[in-house]
Design a protein around this motif. Structure first.
Motif, PDB file in Angstrom:
ATOM      1  N   TYR A  61      -5.685   3.668   6.171  1.00  0.00           N
ATOM      2  CA  TYR A  61      -5.012   4.441   5.123  1.00  0.00           C
ATOM      3  C   TYR A  61      -5.062   3.704   3.789  1.00  0.00           C
ATOM      4  O   TYR A  61      -5.313   4.319   2.737  1.00  0.00           O
ATOM      5  N   VAL A  62      -4.848   2.377   3.816  1.00  0.00           N
ATOM      6  CA  VAL A  62      -4.889   1.589   2.586  1.00  0.00           C
ATOM      7  C   VAL A  62      -6.292   1.608   1.987  1.00  0.00           C
ATOM      8  O   VAL A  62      -6.485   1.776   0.770  1.00  0.00           O
ATOM      9  N   GLU A  63      -7.301   1.447   2.823  1.00  0.00           N
ATOM     10  CA  GLU A  63      -8.669   1.425   2.318  1.00  0.00           C
ATOM     11  C   GLU A  63      -9.105   2.798   1.824  1.00  0.00           C
ATOM     12  O   GLU A  63      -9.848   2.909   0.841  1.00  0.00           O
ATOM     13  N   ALA A  64      -8.618   3.876   2.487  1.00  0.00           N
ATOM     14  CA  ALA A  64      -9.053   5.216   2.096  1.00  0.00           C
ATOM     15  C   ALA A  64      -8.416   5.664   0.790  1.00  0.00           C
ATOM     16  O   ALA A  64      -9.096   6.254  -0.074  1.00  0.00           O
ATOM     17  N   TRP A  65      -7.144   5.393   0.600  1.00  0.00           N
ATOM     18  CA  TRP A  65      -6.426   5.865  -0.570  1.00  0.00           C
ATOM     19  C   TRP A  65      -6.231   4.781  -1.629  1.00  0.00           C
ATOM     20  O   TRP A  65      -5.626   5.047  -2.679  1.00  0.00           O
ATOM     21  N   ASN A  66      -6.745   3.607  -1.366  1.00  0.00           N
ATOM     22  CA  ASN A  66      -6.629   2.494  -2.322  1.00  0.00           C
ATOM     23  C   ASN A  66      -5.163   2.270  -2.707  1.00  0.00           C
ATOM     24  O   ASN A  66      -4.817   2.099  -3.880  1.00  0.00           O
ATOM     25  N   GLU A  67      -4.316   2.318  -1.694  1.00  0.00           N
ATOM     26  CA  GLU A  67      -2.891   2.151  -1.919  1.00  0.00           C
ATOM     27  C   GLU A  67      -2.556   0.680  -2.181  1.00  0.00           C
ATOM     28  O   GLU A  67      -3.170  -0.225  -1.609  1.00  0.00           O
ATOM     29  N   LYS A  68      -1.557   0.471  -3.039  1.00  0.00           N
ATOM     30  CA  LYS A  68      -1.061  -0.884  -3.277  1.00  0.00           C
ATOM     31  C   LYS A  68      -0.049  -1.218  -2.190  1.00  0.00           C
ATOM     32  O   LYS A  68       1.150  -1.329  -2.427  1.00  0.00           O
TER      33      LYS A  68
END
Length: 703
Positions: free
Chosen positions: A289-296
């Motif tokens: 999820y972090v890698e897909a949405w570039n979430e901080k």
């Protein structure tokens, strides 16, 4: 007849004179004697007492008793004779003589009585003296018995005395004579004398212990030297670690630029296989999820690999030995001798045991605050628990009611999910078997098993909803895999956590401003209100649930279930001149998705509440029902909703006071001048006030 009476009276006078003559003489002689012989009588009395005591000792008591009886008989006889003489009316001389005889007998009786009293006194004295002797002999006997008991105890102590040398494990006699030197063993004296032999063996034991103590001191010195060397090497490594970390941090951008995995990622990937399956699914899906949405958002693994490896080996050995252990229990063989309490404590500890490796997610707020979620897996209960750790800005102040409390931060993130009960229904029977009926008592120790945490780990437990439709909806035709469950819930849960965190931080800052008397209305919302509002916020404080329930105007909210003990409760006071408006504010868990609920009471001229005053009821509706009009100028999430509600309440209170004080029948200056633009003071049968503000026309109208 007269002569006879005269003669009788003459005889009576003579008899009385004869009878009273000797008595009168005795009284006169006694009076003269008392006046002259008192000192002589005082000197004679001791001699008289001594003579009577001597006479009482010499006389026979039995004879005195016979004499006493005889005297009593004589007195009765003389009294009877006197009575007969008086009946016969004889001469008074004979009666007087009989009286003298009776008096003499009375003197005899008094003397016998004194002698008897003296004998009684002597007998009592002799008896008391004998009693004292008996008591003295009895006391001496008790003392002797106490001494005998004490000596018996001392003798028993001496017989039961155990010397310290009996607790010392001495070497055997053969080994003693074999190893001990002759100057200590002295075989010529100790072989046939057990006492000397024991002393010699003790001397040899002392000598051996002295040698061992010297060796121990040398070993301690070597140990201290080695510890100093280890400490020096540890300090060197500690000083080297920051340098290595700095080098790795500097090299991380270069590794990312070249597409090479950093050391931290390699470490995480090396620890990932040791995660239990639910936490592994959570780690993989959150990383994706972090890698897909570039979430901080930061995803990491924490724990000890060695401990996880040993735990895995222990579980495998336990599975292999399960059959053998069952046979041993049937036969009744106990491998470990433990009490029932120890076994129960160990079983309770194991059922709450966490896996040594956990997954953690760090969610960042807009203002830079960080919420760290640690996900643990309970091995025996097969559920995921969550613990939270919040890091806020250092300059953020804490109000009287801390809405960022970790115990309530993530409660009811989704409906009916407070994390105080286990979602796995099988846990109820597991815990009940061990006497652990209250699961909530262990939440502080193991963390909160939120339902959304189970979804993130791919766990899906059947939840009882109470209707057939809910059961049919909970069991779809095609079962999802654990990865599919985690993937379908990841975005929703992370988004809800972020919204809750940002909302609570904004609410925390707002509460700090309100306690200082400031209502921070955002710029985009100022056009919803008139330019001038005279009512101001004078106080803002937290309110206890018991105090809130006691207020009469809030009963309809409490009974209707709109306000519960889960709400954040506050008390606000708005003032304008002599008028005061008190507002009880209930902020729910889902604020600002749900508005704060206000209940009002006014103190002006008299005390009024919204239950009896329709104007206050309409003011409550303006902030509780028509709250969407207050956030029309802003985009969700509406973190300014509470401030806008308070500002709207102050505006409505101005209208209320200006319409109530405007009365043409009253002469003189008014307390509240008309500053707001409205056409009529009230409208309709309910006499409603113009509380609705039209920002385009800049005037107040009716709903």
């Amino acid at each position: 007849m007269a002569s006879s009476n005269k003669k009788q009276s003459t005889n009576t006078k003579d008899s009385s004179a004869n009878a009273g003559g000797p008595a009168a003489k005795r009284r006169r002689s006694a009076a003269v004697g008392n006046a002259t012989s008192k000192p002589e009588a005082a000197a004679v009395m001791p001699d008289v007492w001594a003579m009577e005591e001597e006479e009482a000792a010499n006389r026979d008591a039995a004879k005195d008793q016979q004499l006493f009886k005889q005297t009593c008989g004589n007195i009765r006889r003389i009294m009877k004779e006197i009575l007969d003489l008086k009946k016969q009316k004889n001469s008074a001389a004979e009666i007087s003589e009989k009286r003298v005889q009776a008096l003499l007998l009375f003197l005899t009786m008094k003397k016998l009585n004194r002698l008897e009293k003296i004998r009684n006194r002597k007998v009592r004295d002799a008896t008391n003296e004998a009693k004292q002797k008996v008591d003295s002999h009895h006391l001496q006997l008790q003392n002797l018995l106490y001494e005998v008991t004490h000596l018996t105890k001392e003798v028993n102590k001496c017989l039961e005395f155990k010397s310290k040398d009996e607790e010392i494990e001495l070497v055997s006699i053969e080994e003693f004579y074999k190893e001990a030197p002759e100057e200590i063993s002295r075989p010529d004296r100790t072989v046939n004398d057990a006492h000397q032999q024991t002393l010699a063996r003790l001397d040899w034991e002392l000598e051996q212990r002295k040698r061992l103590a010297a060796k121990c001191c040398e070993a301690e010195k070597r140990k201290e030297e080695m510890l100093k060397d280890i400490q020096k090497q540890k300090e060197y490594l500690d000083a080297l670690a920051p340098c290595l970390i700095a080098i790795l941090q500097v090299a991380t951008p270069v590794q990312d630029q070249l597409g090479v995995q950093s050391e931290m990622k390699r470490l995480q990937n090396r620890m990932a296989p040791y995660l239990p399956t639910p936490l592994f699914v959570l780690f993989v899906q959150s990383t994706a999820y972090v890698e897909a949405w570039n979430e901080k958002m930061e995803v990491s693994i924490e724990g000890d690999i060695d401990e996880a490896t040993s735990l895995k080996d222990a579980v495998e050995e336990q599975d292999e030995d399960s059959g053998d252990s069952d046979q041993e229990e049937l036969v009744g063989v106990k491998r470990y001798r433990r009490s029932t309490i120890d076994k129960l404590t160990e079983a309770r500890r194991k059922i709450l045991q966490k896996h040594p490796i956990c997954a953690s997610i760090v969610v960042n707020a807009k203002d830079g605050s960080k919420l760290k979620l640690r996900f643990y897996y309970l091995i025996a209960l097969h559920i995921i628990t969550v613990t939270t750790e919040l890091t806020v800005e250092s300059e953020m102040q804490t109000p009287s009611r801390d809405v960022l409390s970790l115990s309530m931060l993530l409660d009811h993130l989704f409906p009916d999910d407070d994390g105080r009960t286990t979602p796995n229904k099988a846990n109820y029977y597991q815990l009940k078997r061990l006497g652990m009926d209250d699961f909530e008592a262990y939440v502080a120790e193991i963390g909160r098993p939120y339902v959304w945490a189970q979804r993130l780990g791919g766990l899906d437990f059947v939840q009882s909803q109470g209707t057939k439709e809910s059961f049919s909806n909970a069991a779809p035709s095609k079962a999802k895999s654990s990865s599919d469950i985690s993937c379908s819930h990841m975005e929703i849960v992370i988004g809800a956590i972020k919204e809750r965190l940002n909302a609570r931080i904004s609410l925390q800052k707002l509460l700090v401003d309100l306690e200082q008397g400031v209502v921070p209305v955002p710029k985009e919302s100022l056009k919803l209100f008139p330019a001038k509002i005279a009512t101001h916020l004078s106080s803002w404080s937290s309110l206890a649930w018991e105090d809130y329930q006691a207020l009469p105007q809030v009963s309809r909210f409490v009974n209707g279930g709109l306000v519960t003990d889960k709400h954040f409760l506050f008390s606000a006071t708005l003032e304008r001149g002599s008028a005061k408006l008190n507002a009880c504010v209930a902020v729910g868990m889902h604020y600002p998705l749900e508005p704060a609920i206000f209940s009002l009471s006014c103190f002006w001229k008299e005390t009024k509440t919204s239950l009896i005053d329709t104007a206050l009821w309409d003011m409550e509706q303006e902030v509780n029902v028509y709250w969407k009009d207050l956030v029309a100028a802003s985009e969700p999430p509406h973190h300014c909703l509470l401030a806008n509600q308070l500002h709207c309440l102050a505006m409505c209170f101005d209208v209320y006071l200006e319409t109530e004080s405007t009365d043409g029948a009253v002469e003189g200056p008014r307390e509240f001048a008309k500053e707001k633009m409205f056409f009529r003071q009230s409208c309709g049968r309910s006499r409603s006030k113009p509380f609705k503000y039209d920002s385009k026309l800049c005037l107040f109208t009716y709903r």
